[in-house]
Design an enzyme around this catalytic site. Structure first.
Site, PDB file in Angstrom:
ATOM      1  N   HIS A   1      19.744  59.346   9.806  1.00  0.00           N
ATOM      2  CA  HIS A   1      20.426  58.319  10.599  1.00  0.00           C
ATOM      3  C   HIS A   1      20.360  56.937   9.968  1.00  0.00           C
ATOM      4  O   HIS A   1      20.643  55.943  10.633  1.00  0.00           O
ATOM      5  CB  HIS A   1      19.831  58.276  12.009  1.00  0.00           C
ATOM      6  CG  HIS A   1      20.045  59.536  12.783  1.00  0.00           C
ATOM      7  ND1 HIS A   1      19.269  59.900  13.869  1.00  0.00           N
ATOM      8  CD2 HIS A   1      20.959  60.535  12.632  1.00  0.00           C
ATOM      9  CE1 HIS A   1      19.695  61.057  14.342  1.00  0.00           C
ATOM     10  NE2 HIS A   1      20.715  61.467  13.600  1.00  0.00           N
TER      11      HIS A   1
ATOM     12  N   GLY B   1       7.837  66.039  16.312  1.00  0.00           N
ATOM     13  CA  GLY B   1       8.128  64.886  17.148  1.00  0.00           C
ATOM     14  C   GLY B   1       9.580  64.658  17.484  1.00  0.00           C
ATOM     15  O   GLY B   1       9.996  63.516  17.671  1.00  0.00           O
TER      16      GLY B   1
END
Length: 283
Positions: free
Chosen positions: A122, A221
């Site tokens: 990202h 995570g």
């Protein structure tokens, strides 16, 4: 064993069984570094949804509001340091255990920890790009532009949100002055993939090629609620690869994982040793 952590010996055994592990990390690996995550244990938003790409481009108020929130939230990311989970992935990579590290995070903590090869799915929040002339500049330089244009905001306080964001009073943003490119006065945007924006195809293809050569996938995570990350978990299982997930809360891939530990990512990864486990303890 640390209080509140379930037995992580299955993780140790799983890591010892595989030598080409494709790792995908999400916001949960950075929470112990002081950067909030997006979702709670139930997979729902903890804060307001992040800004949408189209709104950033077309809604002048939303654009100003983003940069006002960023002025307050950016220092948290800038000061953040890698934790033991980031460090352990560097160790595993140095031992030749990882085929690739792909992160959904934009905080740059894997690189700060010394990881030599990261696909930033990202993008990176510490870089800013001009949408007109395409010049790039450090986010730290843009912070000074923001302060110079909005000195009254220097002492502002707000609850910190993920990825250098903050929850501010929207009414106070009406007079905020968003930054402009110092070269052409064009619109500046953090060099990250906003919601509603496509992940660059070359990043997806690079990650996909390595995943196909890997013998397992580890998620650390991430709730995998965003398709950009979930696609790799699904791809791994369709290829028959073992899929291990370390995440405190619910994930989109819980029903396809072959090893699922609801743990604190830092404590779980810090608990593993450098040596192999006794084969009789492997499952």
């Amino acid at each position: 064993m640390h209080a509140g952590i379930e037995d992580t010996s299955p993780l140790q055994a799983w890591l010892d069984r595989h030598d080409s592990i494709f790792v995908l990390t999400g916001a949960g690996i950075s929470t112990n570094s002081g950067i909030p995550d997006y979702r709670g244990d139930d997979g729902q938003w903890k804060h307001r949804a992040p800004i949408n790409y189209r709104s950033f481009l077309e809604d002048r108020f939303a654009h100003r509001r983003y940069w006002a929130r960023s002025l307050i939230g950016w220092p948290v990311v800038a000061r953040a340091s890698p934790n033991r989970a980031h460090a352990r992935l560097v160790d595993l990579n140095a031992r030749g255990k990882l085929s690739q590290l792909v992160t959904q995070n934009v905080d740059g903590l894997h690189q700060k920890a010394g990881h030599p090869d990261v696909i930033d799915l990202h993008g990176r929040i510490d870089q800013v790009i001009c949408l007109a002339c395409q010049c790039r500049m450090p986010r730290a330089d843009v912070q000074q532009l923001l302060i110079d244009a909005n000195p009254q905001w220097v002492a502002a306080r707000a609850d910190i949100a993920p990825d250098g964001d903050a929850d501010v009073d929207e009414l106070e943003c009406a007079q905020f002055r968003a930054p402009q490119c110092p070269h052409c006065a064009g619109m500046l945007k953090p060099d990250v993939v906003f919601f509603g924006e496509n992940v660059p195809r070359d990043r997806v293809e690079s990650a996909t090629q390595v995943l196909r050569r890997s013998d397992a996938m580890l998620v650390v995570g991430s709730s995998l609620m965003v398709y950009s990350g979930f696609r790799f978990a699904r791809m791994a299982r369709e290829a028959g690869l073992p899929l291990a997930i370390l995440n405190r809360g619910t994930t989109r891939a819980d029903d396809i994982a072959t090893l699922r530990l609801k743990v604190d990512c830092e404590l779980a990864l810090a608990s593993i040793s450098d040596g192999a486990v006794d084969p009789c303890h492997q499952s």
